[in-house]
Design a protein around this motif. Structure first.
Motif, PDB file in Angstrom:
ATOM      1  N   ASP A 107       0.778  -1.282  -0.204  1.00 32.42           N
ATOM      2  CA  ASP A 107       0.035   0.095  -0.034  1.00 32.42           C
ATOM      3  C   ASP A 107       0.955   1.213   0.025  1.00 32.42           C
ATOM      4  N   TYR A 108       2.100   1.126  -0.031  1.00 36.68           N
ATOM      5  CA  TYR A 108       3.139   2.185   0.150  1.00 36.68           C
ATOM      6  C   TYR A 108       4.025   1.993  -0.944  1.00 36.68           C
ATOM      7  N   LYS A 109       4.021   2.957  -1.963  1.00 30.76           N
ATOM      8  CA  LYS A 109       4.906   2.835  -3.357  1.00 30.76           C
ATOM      9  C   LYS A 109       6.363   2.803  -3.015  1.00 30.76           C
ATOM     10  N   LEU A 110       6.953   3.815  -2.330  1.00 32.73           N
ATOM     11  CA  LEU A 110       8.363   3.765  -2.188  1.00 32.73           C
ATOM     12  C   LEU A 110       8.906   2.664  -1.185  1.00 32.73           C
ATOM     13  N   SER A 111       8.149   2.568  -0.016  1.00 29.55           N
ATOM     14  CA  SER A 111       8.759   1.332   0.847  1.00 29.55           C
ATOM     15  C   SER A 111       8.380   0.118   0.301  1.00 29.55           C
ATOM     16  N   ASP A 112       7.344  -0.282  -0.659  1.00 31.65           N
ATOM     17  CA  ASP A 112       7.368  -1.436  -1.292  1.00 31.65           C
ATOM     18  C   ASP A 112       8.364  -1.743  -2.231  1.00 31.65           C
ATOM     19  N   TYR A 113       8.822  -0.509  -2.885  1.00 37.35           N
ATOM     20  CA  TYR A 113       9.896  -0.586  -3.849  1.00 37.35           C
ATOM     21  C   TYR A 113      11.256  -0.993  -3.507  1.00 37.35           C
ATOM     22  N   PHE A 114      11.673  -0.280  -2.436  1.00 36.93           N
ATOM     23  CA  PHE A 114      12.959  -0.531  -1.835  1.00 36.93           C
ATOM     24  C   PHE A 114      12.934  -2.030  -0.951  1.00 36.93           C
ATOM     25  N   ASN A 115      11.975  -2.332  -0.469  1.00 33.59           N
ATOM     26  CA  ASN A 115      11.987  -3.654   0.051  1.00 33.59           C
ATOM     27  C   ASN A 115      12.149  -4.689  -0.947  1.00 33.59           C
ATOM     28  N   LYS A 116      11.365  -4.818  -1.911  1.00 32.42           N
ATOM     29  CA  LYS A 116      11.206  -5.866  -2.898  1.00 32.42           C
ATOM     30  C   LYS A 116      12.545  -5.877  -3.857  1.00 32.42           C
ATOM     31  N   ILE A 117      12.894  -4.827  -4.280  1.00 34.64           N
ATOM     32  CA  ILE A 117      13.839  -4.758  -5.186  1.00 34.64           C
ATOM     33  C   ILE A 117      15.302  -5.165  -4.354  1.00 34.64           C
ATOM     34  N   THR A 118      15.494  -5.205  -2.996  1.00 35.25           N
ATOM     35  CA  THR A 118      16.476  -5.536  -2.060  1.00 35.25           C
ATOM     36  C   THR A 118      16.274  -7.088  -1.580  1.00 35.25           C
ATOM     37  N   LEU A 119      15.175  -7.530  -2.172  1.00 33.58           N
ATOM     38  CA  LEU A 119      14.858  -8.945  -1.381  1.00 33.58           C
ATOM     39  C   LEU A 119      14.585  -8.935  -0.101  1.00 33.58           C
ATOM     40  N   ASP A 120      13.668  -8.084   0.508  1.00 40.71           N
ATOM     41  CA  ASP A 120      13.451  -8.060   1.707  1.00 40.71           C
ATOM     42  C   ASP A 120      14.478  -7.671   2.663  1.00 40.71           C
ATOM     43  N   GLN A 121      15.539  -6.969   2.283  1.00 40.27           N
ATOM     44  CA  GLN A 121      16.789  -6.547   3.059  1.00 40.27           C
ATOM     45  C   GLN A 121      16.656  -5.032   3.383  1.00 40.27           C
ATOM     46  N   PHE A 122      15.825  -4.220   2.862  1.00 42.30           N
ATOM     47  CA  PHE A 122      16.020  -2.718   3.155  1.00 42.30           C
ATOM     48  C   PHE A 122      14.483  -2.275   3.363  1.00 42.30           C
ATOM     49  N   ASP A 123      14.284  -1.845   4.559  1.00 40.33           N
ATOM     50  CA  ASP A 123      13.021  -1.361   4.918  1.00 40.33           C
ATOM     51  C   ASP A 123      13.309   0.199   5.112  1.00 40.33           C
ATOM     52  N   VAL A 124      12.484   0.771   4.123  1.00 33.43           N
ATOM     53  CA  VAL A 124      12.600   2.260   3.998  1.00 33.43           C
ATOM     54  C   VAL A 124      11.059   2.515   4.441  1.00 33.43           C
ATOM     55  N   ILE A 125      10.815   3.381   5.734  1.00 33.37           N
ATOM     56  CA  ILE A 125       9.818   3.778   6.314  1.00 33.37           C
ATOM     57  C   ILE A 125       9.738   5.281   6.191  1.00 33.37           C
ATOM     58  N   GLY A 126       8.842   5.959   6.730  1.00 32.83           N
ATOM     59  CA  GLY A 126       8.959   7.462   7.009  1.00 32.83           C
ATOM     60  C   GLY A 126       7.540   8.317   7.448  1.00 32.83           C
ATOM     61  N   ASP A 127       7.677   9.435   7.539  1.00 33.83           N
ATOM     62  CA  ASP A 127       6.465  10.333   7.916  1.00 33.83           C
ATOM     63  C   ASP A 127       6.620  11.445   6.645  1.00 33.83           C
ATOM     64  N   VAL A 128       5.451  11.619   6.263  1.00 38.78           N
ATOM     65  CA  VAL A 128       5.208  12.582   5.033  1.00 38.78           C
ATOM     66  C   VAL A 128       4.447  13.974   5.286  1.00 38.78           C
ATOM     67  N   TYR A 129       5.008  15.034   5.079  1.00 40.42           N
ATOM     68  CA  TYR A 129       4.202  16.239   5.342  1.00 40.42           C
ATOM     69  C   TYR A 129       3.909  17.143   4.179  1.00 40.42           C
ATOM     70  N   HIS A 130       2.965  18.005   4.247  1.00 41.67           N
ATOM     71  CA  HIS A 130       2.609  18.831   3.345  1.00 41.67           C
ATOM     72  C   HIS A 130       2.693  20.406   3.919  1.00 41.67           C
ATOM     73  N   ILE A 131       3.520  21.061   3.180  1.00 42.03           N
ATOM     74  CA  ILE A 131       3.756  22.506   3.723  1.00 42.03           C
ATOM     75  C   ILE A 131       3.412  23.653   2.588  1.00 42.03           C
ATOM     76  N   VAL A 132       2.731  24.533   3.048  1.00 40.69           N
ATOM     77  CA  VAL A 132       2.527  25.863   2.413  1.00 40.69           C
ATOM     78  C   VAL A 132       3.416  26.948   2.892  1.00 40.69           C
ATOM     79  N   LEU A 133       4.301  27.553   2.097  1.00 41.00           N
ATOM     80  CA  LEU A 133       5.601  28.238   2.696  1.00 41.00           C
ATOM     81  C   LEU A 133       4.631  29.504   3.004  1.00 41.00           C
ATOM     82  N   PRO A 134       5.401  30.377   3.886  1.00 40.66           N
ATOM     83  CA  PRO A 134       4.747  31.649   4.311  1.00 40.66           C
ATOM     84  C   PRO A 134       4.778  32.774   3.241  1.00 40.66           C
TER      85      PRO A 134
END
Length: 782
Positions: A107-134
């Motif tokens: 369900d998470y494109k970037l996490s899924d990509y890194f995990n699969k192309i490294t044969l389940d050896q690289f777990d990339v997770i994270g937090d995502v923010y949206h910011i409108v500059l001042p």
């Protein structure tokens, strides 16, 4: 327009946005901070493994920020990221926590990509923010530009009392152990920064491996703008309003991989840039990439073993590695059956961005790109490797034939390359211009233009995919994007099976010396490729014994022309390059050294595409004579006004046969429209062709010649007369009378001679018509 020309040429990722426009991503990577001797087995400056796979406590957490300028209404109709709103896919990129398993992040494109192309050896997770500059865009244009905008985004994050920079400082490189360890070092590990605005601040690239701003956080951590170093803190992308989720994946996985692999290099997951790095494309990891970070299941060739079975590359990690005998130089082979996908069927194992993909690798037709991929690697197993792809369709010499417009622009003019011959030299990476000799479609470049076209059906509107010449009789300019990879790059059973010192491409080393390596794709069972690999002088194998165990390589250089106009007919003439394997030579007296080929023809009505091939000839050609065959069963009328419509479409292929009677795969095909002269058959027959009366007396060379046991003899008489056609041996003795003083009308005739009851040898056939005579020699070989 010039910018988009350059962007296309320097392409890393091209993602289709609608029926005719495309997202062009170029990378601005440049760094002088790369470590001198980085240890292999993990990333160069950032980790590529979060082992053990069974631990919930090991992961690589990313901070991702989507940034837009205040009151920015540009690109307001964007379907991906409209003004003052989050991107539509923002919550589908990074998983918030680590989950175990290969399919854990679908369900998470970037996490899924890194995990699969490294044969389940690289777990990339994270937090995502949206910011409108001042402030609005114009303010930043006059006050600090992109750096100031980025710092303001960081400060906006800190205004959230729940935001904690410590979450993103987890890893460091231990110079004593030469390993990455999950220990804080006060530098933020990785930030993905994506700007919504198209072409902000006139920045000439779409992404770069840098945050483009330094920053000290409110808790004493550091964000470093160093581009690819142990302390570098992230990557930046632009043009977000134009980017679907696949483009976002392509951009950020590429820029993060600079931290893992360093500079651009051809045929790598970080292919692109300029000059020598242009060629090749990998959405996943090339075998050299896998080996450098310690992920591949490397199967080293051992001369005591000849049989190798390898599974799908990106689900097993199987890589067969063969040393050329030169230090740090290898052939690396993968079997890519395209099983690795995102759970919805879109393939992560992509290296065909041309052809049906039309620049968008997720669109590649999987069955076209499945097969064996062979890479020629130099520079060893570390991050300094250099490679090219040995494409199965061969190496050619190219010239610019003409120019035309591509399927993405009605204004841009691009040269169209045509072949002038087959190449047999090593196609090592070279400078960007002048790569027109002994090159495949991937790497041919002339005057800063790559190969974008191949014969087939041309597009009729922008964004339309043409049709490959296999499925059409059209030979127009199809925008095939060969330089980005096409369906003919992979080695497949029945298409091209033998990679050897005598094939094109071949197993020569970078110095153009023979390595003695033979690779034979013997069979494909489901997703498993079965190879036989031999090396001359090793494992008890001589070249003669290896040649006996492998078929001839695919015949190359087949071309078609028409003969001179003879009696108002011109006939198809095939020419090709002789196969160069020593065991192609057979001794046939009285010809001496000959090579054997099988000729195949497919026939269809003029409006249909010929697909069913039948053998029409089995010929011997002297080894020192050009490889030529004339098909006297088909013709085009010439020298006659008011010709009728051509009624048949023909195609030809050939196969090579060695002294052991082992047959090669088919060559490529050539084709043309003709009148087809269908013979009624029979051992000895004559007929008159109507509406084409001859003007000269002629006796043609028998065909085939040499023959076994039968051959056809054609002749023409310009007047009615009594005719005799007889066969004589070397002693002048008559051995057969085909026509015995029979009255014949003016016309063209063909007679079948069957020599089944005669011994091998040289014979003569003599035609007499009134006072005219003609004699020719023929050879019977049994």
């Amino acid at each position: 327009m010039l910018k988009h020309i350059l962007l296309t040429l320097l392409l890393l990722i091209t993602i289709s946005i609608n029926s005719y426009t495309q997202y062009h991503f170029t990378c601005g990577f440049s760094s002088d901070n790369l470590p001198d001797n980085p240890p292999i087995g993990n990333g160069m400056t950032k980790p590529m493994k979060t082992l053990p796979t069974t631990s919930y406590d090991k992961y690589f957490r990313v901070l991702m920020i989507f940034i837009e300028f205040n009151s920015d209404t540009s690109s307001s109709s964007s379907p991906y990221w409209s003004p003052n709103n989050e991107p539509v896919y923002m919550n589908s990129l990074l998983a918030p926590i680590k989950v175990l398993g290969l399919d854990a992040y679908e369900d998470y494109k970037l996490s899924d990509y890194f995990n699969k192309i490294t044969l389940d050896q690289f777990d990339v997770i994270g937090d995502v923010y949206h910011i409108v500059l001042p402030y609005n865009y114009d303010y930043y244009v006059n006050n600090g530009g992109i750096s100031a905008a980025t710092v303001d985004a960081f400060e906006s994050l800190e205004s959230d009392p729940n935001f904690d920079w410590d979450r993103y400082d987890l890893w460091r490189f231990n110079s004593n152990t030469q390993e990455f360890e999950m220990v804080q070092d006060d530098y933020i590990d990785m930030i993905y920064i994506q700007h919504r605005r198209i072409d902000p601040f006139n920045i000439p690239y779409g992404g770069v491996a840098s945050t483009l701003a330094d920053f000290t956080t409110n808790n004493g951590k550091y964000v470093s703008s160093e581009s690819v170093s142990y302390i570098g803190s992230g990557v930046t992308g632009f043009d977000g309003a134009d980017m679907p989720i696949e483009a976002v994946l392509g951009l950020f996985r590429h820029e993060q991989f600079h931290y893992a692999y360093g500079y651009h290099k051809p045929y790598s997951t970080i292919a692109g840039g300029t000059d020598m790095e242009l060629c090749g494309y990998e959405l996943g990891l090339a075998p050299m990439d896998m080996i450098a970070v310690g992920l591949g299941n490397v199967i080293n060739f051992n001369s005591s073993t000849t049989g190798y079975s390898i599974g799908d590359y990106h689900t097993t990690g199987d890589i067969v590695k063969i040393s050329t005998g030169t230090s740090g130089e290898y052939f690396e082979i993968t079997n890519r059956q395209r099983l690795l996908n995102d759970g919805s069927g879109r393939v992560y194992d992509c290296n065909m961005a041309g052809d049906t993909a039309m620049g968008a690798p997720f669109k590649q037709f999987q069955d076209y790109s499945k097969g064996l991929y062979i890479y020629h690697v130099e520079g060893g197993d570390g991050f300094g490797y250099w490679a090219d792809l040995e494409c199965a369709d061969g190496l050619f010499n190219w010239t610019v034939d003409h120019s035309t417009t591509p399927d993405w622009s009605s204004e841009q003019i691009i040269p169209v390359f045509k072949t002038t011959g087959v190449g047999y030299n090593d196609d090592k990476p070279a400078t960007m211009v002048g790569r027109m000799s002994s090159r495949d479609g991937h790497s041919a470049i002339g005057d800063y233009h790559a190969k974008w076209f191949a014969p087939g059906v041309r597009h009729t509107y922008l964004g339309e995919n043409g049709v490959d010449r296999v499925f059409t009789n059209d030979e127009d300019d199809r925008c095939s994007r060969d330089c980005m990879g096409d369906r003919w790059d992979a080695w497949k059973v029945g298409y091209n099976e033998v990679f050897s010192p005598y094939s094109s491409p071949n197993t020569k080393n970078r110095s153009d010396d023979s390595t003695g390596i033979f690779v034979y794709l013997e069979s494909q069972n489901g997703n498993t490729a079965n190879l036989k690999i031999y090396k001359v002088g090793e494992g008890g194998f001589s070249e003669d014994s290896i040649l006996h165990l492998t078929p001839p390589s695919r015949p190359m250089g087949l071309t078609l022309s028409m003969s001179d106009c003879i009696d108002h007919k011109t006939f198809p003439v095939l020419t090709w390059n002789h196969n160069m394997e020593p065991d192609m030579i057979q001794i046939q007296e009285p010809l001496g050294d000959v090579k054997r080929y099988l000729i195949y023809r497919a026939e269809e009505s003029i409006s249909n595409v010929p697909t069913q091939y039948s053998q029409i000839a089995d010929i011997m050609i002297h080894a020192d004579s050009p490889a030529v065959f004339t098909d006297y069963d088909a013709y085009i009328q010439c020298g006659i006004p008011g010709l009728p419509t051509l009624d048949y479409r023909l195609r030809y292929k050939i196969k090579a046969v060695d002294v052991h009677n082992t047959v090669s795969v088919y060559s490529d095909f050539v084709g043309l429209p003709v009148y087809l002269w269908q013979r009624p058959g029979g051992d000895n027959f004559t007929y008159n062709e109507e509406n084409n009366e001859p003007v000269t007396f002629s006796l043609s060379q028998n065909y085939p010649n040499p023959f076994n046991p039968s051959t056809d003899i054609k002749f023409s008489i310009p007047f009615s007369s009594f005719v005799s056609l007889k066969i004589y041996n070397m002693l002048g003795e008559e051995v057969a009378g085909l026509i015995n003083n029979e009255f014949k009308e003016t016309g063209n005739y063909s007679v079948r001679f069957d020599g089944s009851n005669l011994a091998s040898g040289v014979y003569f056939y003599k035609l007499e018509a009134g006072l005219l005579t003609s004699t020719k020699k023929m050879i019977l070989i049994k």
